[in-house]
Design a protein around this motif. Structure first.
Motif, PDB file in Angstrom:
ATOM      1  N   GLY A  94       0.829  -1.195   0.000  1.00 51.64           N
ATOM      2  CA  GLY A  94       0.000   0.000   0.000  1.00 51.64           C
ATOM      3  C   GLY A  94       0.867   1.249   0.000  1.00 51.64           C
ATOM      4  N   ILE A  95       0.224   2.384  -0.053  1.00 48.59           N
ATOM      5  CA  ILE A  95       0.949   3.651  -0.091  1.00 48.59           C
ATOM      6  C   ILE A  95       1.531   3.933   1.279  1.00 48.59           C
ATOM      7  N   HIS A  96       2.866   4.034   1.330  1.00 51.15           N
ATOM      8  CA  HIS A  96       3.543   4.329   2.587  1.00 51.15           C
ATOM      9  C   HIS A  96       5.004   4.691   2.313  1.00 51.15           C
ATOM     10  N   LEU A  97       5.679   5.189   3.351  1.00 53.64           N
ATOM     11  CA  LEU A  97       7.113   5.467   3.286  1.00 53.64           C
ATOM     12  C   LEU A  97       7.855   4.443   4.122  1.00 53.64           C
ATOM     13  N   HIS A  98       8.880   3.812   3.525  1.00 54.77           N
ATOM     14  CA  HIS A  98       9.756   2.906   4.273  1.00 54.77           C
ATOM     15  C   HIS A  98      11.049   3.668   4.549  1.00 54.77           C
ATOM     16  N   LEU A  99      11.360   3.954   5.831  1.00 50.26           N
ATOM     17  CA  LEU A  99      12.527   4.733   6.237  1.00 50.26           C
ATOM     18  C   LEU A  99      13.533   3.845   6.954  1.00 50.26           C
ATOM     19  N   GLU A 100      14.796   3.902   6.480  1.00 47.77           N
ATOM     20  CA  GLU A 100      15.872   3.170   7.154  1.00 47.77           C
ATOM     21  C   GLU A 100      16.943   4.166   7.581  1.00 47.77           C
ATOM     22  N   VAL A 101      17.610   3.873   8.735  1.00 49.02           N
ATOM     23  CA  VAL A 101      18.648   4.750   9.276  1.00 49.02           C
ATOM     24  C   VAL A 101      19.911   3.940   9.523  1.00 49.02           C
ATOM     25  N   TYR A 102      21.077   4.528   9.099  1.00 46.74           N
ATOM     26  CA  TYR A 102      22.372   3.865   9.311  1.00 46.74           C
ATOM     27  C   TYR A 102      23.310   4.847  10.011  1.00 46.74           C
ATOM     28  N   LYS A 103      24.152   4.289  10.879  1.00 50.51           N
ATOM     29  CA  LYS A 103      25.179   5.086  11.552  1.00 50.51           C
ATOM     30  C   LYS A 103      26.516   4.390  11.368  1.00 50.51           C
ATOM     31  N   ASN A 104      27.437   5.101  10.740  1.00 51.81           N
ATOM     32  CA  ASN A 104      28.758   4.536  10.422  1.00 51.81           C
ATOM     33  C   ASN A 104      28.638   3.196   9.718  1.00 51.81           C
ATOM     34  N   GLY A 105      27.604   3.080   8.857  1.00 51.31           N
ATOM     35  CA  GLY A 105      27.389   1.878   8.063  1.00 51.31           C
ATOM     36  C   GLY A 105      26.560   0.821   8.748  1.00 51.31           C
ATOM     37  N   ASN A 106      26.216   1.045  10.007  1.00 55.49           N
ATOM     38  CA  ASN A 106      25.449   0.042  10.749  1.00 55.49           C
ATOM     39  C   ASN A 106      23.982   0.463  10.843  1.00 55.49           C
ATOM     40  N   LEU A 107      23.103  -0.519  10.612  1.00 55.37           N
ATOM     41  CA  LEU A 107      21.671  -0.275  10.669  1.00 55.37           C
ATOM     42  C   LEU A 107      21.258   0.190  12.060  1.00 55.37           C
ATOM     43  N   GLN A 108      20.375   1.228  12.094  1.00 53.70           N
ATOM     44  CA  GLN A 108      19.888   1.773  13.355  1.00 53.70           C
ATOM     45  C   GLN A 108      18.362   1.724  13.360  1.00 53.70           C
ATOM     46  N   ASN A 109      17.814   1.809  14.561  1.00 58.31           N
ATOM     47  CA  ASN A 109      16.358   1.885  14.720  1.00 58.31           C
ATOM     48  C   ASN A 109      15.966   3.348  14.580  1.00 58.31           C
ATOM     49  N   PRO A 110      15.207   3.662  13.537  1.00 56.46           N
ATOM     50  CA  PRO A 110      14.805   5.069  13.318  1.00 56.46           C
ATOM     51  C   PRO A 110      14.135   5.712  14.526  1.00 56.46           C
ATOM     52  N   MET A 111      13.478   4.965  15.349  1.00 60.19           N
ATOM     53  CA  MET A 111      12.743   5.504  16.482  1.00 60.19           C
ATOM     54  C   MET A 111      13.678   6.146  17.510  1.00 60.19           C
ATOM     55  N   LYS A 112      14.976   5.765  17.454  1.00 62.38           N
ATOM     56  CA  LYS A 112      15.929   6.358  18.393  1.00 62.38           C
ATOM     57  C   LYS A 112      16.248   7.821  18.023  1.00 62.38           C
ATOM     58  N   TYR A 113      15.964   8.209  16.746  1.00 60.31           N
ATOM     59  CA  TYR A 113      16.378   9.533  16.269  1.00 60.31           C
ATOM     60  C   TYR A 113      15.184  10.450  15.947  1.00 60.31           C
ATOM     61  N   LEU A 114      14.016   9.854  15.754  1.00 61.56           N
ATOM     62  CA  LEU A 114      12.862  10.670  15.397  1.00 61.56           C
ATOM     63  C   LEU A 114      12.228  11.253  16.636  1.00 61.56           C
TER      64      LEU A 114
END
Length: 464
Positions: A444-464
């Motif tokens: 469905g219509i949505h945005l998929h957001l991914e966050v990386y720190k120094n190349g390592n995957l992060q949980n976006p909820m930690k920064y939003l």
């Protein structure tokens, strides 16, 4: 007694002679007019200084000359008397004359020659023509093609106003011309066409040239199309003399008569507008904004144009008149610099909405980011300052944007229906980068957001 009578007669003769002389000097008085009228006019005819006789009617002589010319006339050449001819009038009481004998001697002793008209430049002859008007006509035929239409019309109008003038009389030439009456022969007379060709070919003029130590007499002869003997004769050089002994050498150089013309021309011309620039920190650096369009002005320019044989040699501005002022173009140049380094604090990437799927295990696989949906405005915004490093389709993700925040952080935005940025663009926190969609593997219509720190995957909820 006889002696007294003789003296008396002599005195009477002297008195009469005196009376006549005085009357001729101070004007004829009533008393002497009768004496003057008693004297008859005659004409002594001299040919080459010799008196050949006397006639009592000058008109007889004029008619005789005309008949002699008519008898000897050939083609269209004009005849003229070659001899030195003089008619001396006198008044005598009892003149002696013999019209017939005198005119017979004139017929025997006068010599007629053809009269031509020599056209020359700087005393260098172009050739002989049958008449002065034909010499001028050849010059006009040569010059006319080099003149502007306006100049030709101007000259023709002057000739209409003064019929005694010829168009050639109004020419402006680099070398003044002269036309002189000369004795000639039929075979030496030029036609108009021949005369034009002679003028085109030019004439030879004696000039002096500096002697170059590297040049020989043969070099000068070849350069000026002369024989070596001609160069020697012109410079009074013997066969032993060397040209190097001279400071200057005389040669014959071809001179072409140039037709000169100066005219004033008025032209409408454009005036370029100026561009005025100002700086503004409200516009991004590198961007420009036109705040006022430029308009070209108009002006009338009067030129004085000089030509030689139709070629422009000089062009001067005589006057300029502005008829329309130009309008400046005004441009504002941006100085605002967008920071490409992130602040470390993320903004919300959509206009409202909520998280419909968090990061973690989902449907038998690991969900790397979060999904946001439920928006009325589908604008996707960058969460922080940064630089676009990828913008395009990616397998499974559909349309995806990757932003490097230049502080170790990187974010990706997936499933977009459209992308508004390009690789290399610098973006600021909150800038629009695309529109939410359902491209790629999406339910469905949505945005998929991914966050990386120094190349390592992060949980976006930690920064939003």
């Amino acid at each position: 007694m006889a002696t007294s009578k003789l003296v008396k007669r002599l005195c009477q003769s002297v008195a009469l002679f005196s009376l006549i002389s005085v009357s001729m000097i101070i004007g004829i008085q009533p008393a002497s007019a009768t004496v003057y009228n008693m004297m008859k006019p005659v004409y002594h005819v001299y040919i080459d200084g010799t008196n050949v006789g006397t006639i009592d009617d000058k008109e007889l002589f004029t008619k005789k000359i005309d008949k002699m010319k008519e008898k000897r006339q050939t083609d269209d050449l004009t005849l003229m008397v070659k001899n030195d001819l003089e008619i001396v009038p006198k008044r005598l009481f009892q003149p002696s004359y013999d019209n017939e004998e005198t005119l017979d001697k004139v017929d025997d002793e006068l010599t007629f020659v053809a009269k031509g008209f020599d056209l020359s430049f700087n005393e260098e002859s172009v050739g002989v023509f049958p008449s002065e008007s034909k010499a001028k006509q050849a010059l006009w035929v040569y010059a006319k093609p080099f003149l502007s239409e306006e100049k030709v019309k101007e000259i023709e109008k002057k000739v209409e106003e003064d019929e005694k003038k010829h168009p050639a009389d109004f020419l402006d030439l680099s070398t003044p011309f002269s036309i002189d009456e000369v004795e000639t022969k039929k075979e030496n007379v030029l036609t108009e066409k021949e005369g034009v060709t002679r003028i085109e070919d030019g004439y030879m003029k004696e000039v002096e040239k500096e002697v170059d130590e590297d040049k020989t007499l043969a070099d000068f002869a070849e350069e000026f199309d002369m024989d070596e003997s001609e160069v020697r004769e012109l410079n009074n050089l013997s066969k032993k003399d060397k040209i190097a002994d001279l400071e200057k050498v005389k040669v014959l150089e071809k001179q072409i008569v140039k037709v000169l013309e100066t005219e004033e021309v008025i032209k409408d011309e454009e005036i370029d507008f100026e561009t005025e620039t100002t700086k503004s920190d409200s516009i991004l650096k590198g961007e420009k904004k036109v705040t006022q369009s430029g308009e070209k002005g108009e002006k009338k320019v009067t030129y004085s144009i000089s030509r030689e044989n139709g070629e422009v040699t000089k062009k001067d501005i005589v006057k300029e008149e502005v008829t329309k002022e130009p309008v400046k173009k005004k441009v504002t140049i941006g100085t605002k610099v967008i920071p490409s380094k992130g602040t470390g604090t993320f903004a919300w990437p959509t206009v409202g909405g909520s998280i419909t799927s968090k990061q973690g295990e989902r449907w038998g696989s690991f969900h790397k980011g979060i999904d946001i949906a439920g928006v009325s405005d589908r604008t996707i915004k960058t969460v922080d300052n940064g630089k676009v490093t990828a913008a395009g389709k990616r397998s499974g993700y559909g349309n995806q944007i990757t932003i490097n925040h230049n502080n170790g952080m990187k974010t990706t935005y997936s499933h977009l229906s459209s992308i508004s940025v390009s690789v290399g663009d610098t973006v600021q926190k909150g800038d629009k980068i695309g529109v939410m969609g359902t491209t790629g593997k999406s339910t469905g219509i949505h945005l998929h957001l991914e966050v990386y720190k120094n190349g390592n995957l992060q949980n976006p909820m930690k920064y939003l």
